[in-house]
Design an enzyme around this catalytic site. Structure first.
Site, PDB file in Angstrom:
ATOM      1  CD  GLU A 168      46.701  35.284  41.215  1.00 37.71           C
ATOM      2  OE1 GLU A 168      47.101  36.439  40.938  1.00 37.71           O
ATOM      3  OE2 GLU A 168      45.652  35.049  41.823  1.00 37.71           O
ATOM      4  CG  HIS A 197      39.558  34.077  46.161  1.00 35.63           C
ATOM      5  ND1 HIS A 197      39.473  35.345  46.701  1.00 35.63           N
ATOM      6  CD2 HIS A 197      40.540  34.137  45.233  1.00 35.63           C
ATOM      7  CE1 HIS A 197      40.359  36.131  46.115  1.00 35.63           C
ATOM      8  NE2 HIS A 197      41.023  35.423  45.221  1.00 35.63           N
ATOM      9  CG  ASP A 205      46.939  34.196  45.847  1.00 35.28           C
ATOM     10  OD1 ASP A 205      46.614  34.516  44.705  1.00 35.28           O
ATOM     11  OD2 ASP A 205      46.139  34.168  46.819  1.00 35.28           O
ATOM     12  CD  GLU A 214      43.089  31.963  44.009  1.00 29.43           C
ATOM     13  OE1 GLU A 214      43.823  32.788  43.428  1.00 29.43           O
ATOM     14  OE2 GLU A 214      42.767  32.070  45.216  1.00 29.43           O
ATOM     15  CG  HIS A 233      46.427  38.040  47.329  1.00 33.66           C
ATOM     16  ND1 HIS A 233      46.336  39.424  47.438  1.00 33.66           N
ATOM     17  CD2 HIS A 233      45.915  37.732  46.117  1.00 33.66           C
ATOM     18  CE1 HIS A 233      45.805  39.909  46.339  1.00 33.66           C
ATOM     19  NE2 HIS A 233      45.533  38.914  45.517  1.00 33.66           N
TER      20      HIS A 233
END
Length: 288
Positions: free
Chosen positions: A154, A57, A88, A86, A101
């Site tokens: 994301e 993450h 952002d 993962e 993020h």
């Protein structure tokens, strides 16, 4: 006329007719509900390539030891350990795709401003948690990863404009490594459905109505129960693992056999609970 109306009313409200009506209504309701929440089914084989993996993450970050989240060192550590990543992405004032993020800079850069209000040059002058690391461009991350591990991207979309999706697609056009996209915002997932149906896409969700933003309860309710899937037809569902008892999530997993991802798993105990219940894990705070 009155006699005809009386006869019609009596026939409608006889026990058998009311029962038949209830059955028809129930079947119609269930069929409509399943239509609304159904994922995209024909791309299961392609989606499977992103399953059975652990995704670090925001990279394999370690704030206590000077490796900030969504930083080049965090991504390098994830690659070295063989984890998927993962990350952002969002857009700057001058149209650059950066990996970050939060919508504001206060937590990570101690600056009271929004990311999209700054140019990339202005952002590049800031440090992540005073470590000397800066907010990276997506292109820098792509160059570092170079297809060695899959990326789970994301899309942060806080406005109605889907320009972020357009610029993201351009940035990824020549990238040869495996990647898929996901977002809470159905506009981002829908953009990929319409413009890049070849890219595997996921719907992010959770029990969003537990603390809704002002004026967004209905929107959050729809996404929480995956009732917008008919608009986006996601290939996988990425759900907060603590909320995975949601009926729509369970139907996607067990009835439609959609791929599922758990976020964010933050302990070995939570990891043990998620194994077998999800196809992939998004983790932080330990080594999965």
């Amino acid at each position: 006329m009155f006699k005809f109306f009386s006869i019609l009313t009596n026939r409608i409200f006889t026990g058998s007719t009311v029962f038949d009506f209830c059955i028809i209504f129930a079947v119609t309701f269930i069929a409509a509900y399943l239509f609304l929440i159904a994922p995209r089914i024909p791309r299961r084989k392609e989606t499977a390539s992103f399953c059975n993996r652990c995704y670090a993450h925001r990279g394999l970050f370690d704030h206590e030891n000077g490796i900030p989240e969504n930083s080049l060192p965090a991504f390098a550590a994830a690659v070295q350990s063989g984890y998927g990543i993962e990350l952002d992405v969002q857009i700057t004032k001058d149209g650059k795709i950066v990996v970050f993020h939060d919508s504001t800079l206060s937590r990570m850069c101690k600056t009271d401003a929004r990311v999209r209000s700054k140019t990339y040059q202005e952002l590049s002058e800031l440090e992540l948690l005073e470590t000397g690391n800066r907010i990276p461009l997506l292109t820098e991350v792509l160059e570092l990863v170079d297809g060695k591990v899959p990326l789970l991207i994301e899309i942060k979309l806080k406005v109605a404009s889907t320009r972020t999706c357009i610029l993201l697609n351009e940035a990824l056009m020549n990238y040869k490594g495996p990647y898929c996209i996901e977002s809470f915002n159905i506009l981002a997932v829908r953009w990929y459905k319409r413009n890049r149906p070849d890219i595997i896409r996921g719907q992010l969700s959770a029990n969003l109505t537990s603390s809704p933003s002002k004026g967004k309860f209905f929107q959050y309710f729809l996404v929480k129960h995956l009732l917008t899937n008919f608009i986006t037809r996601p290939d996988f569902i990425s759900y907060r693992y603590q909320d995975a008892g949601n009926l729509s999530f369970l139907l996607n997993k067990y009835l439609f056999r959609a791929a599922t991802m758990a976020w964010t798993v933050n302990s070995e105990e939570a990891c043990a609970r998620c194994i077998g219940r999800f196809d992939s894990l998004i983790f932080e705070g330990f080594r999965a």
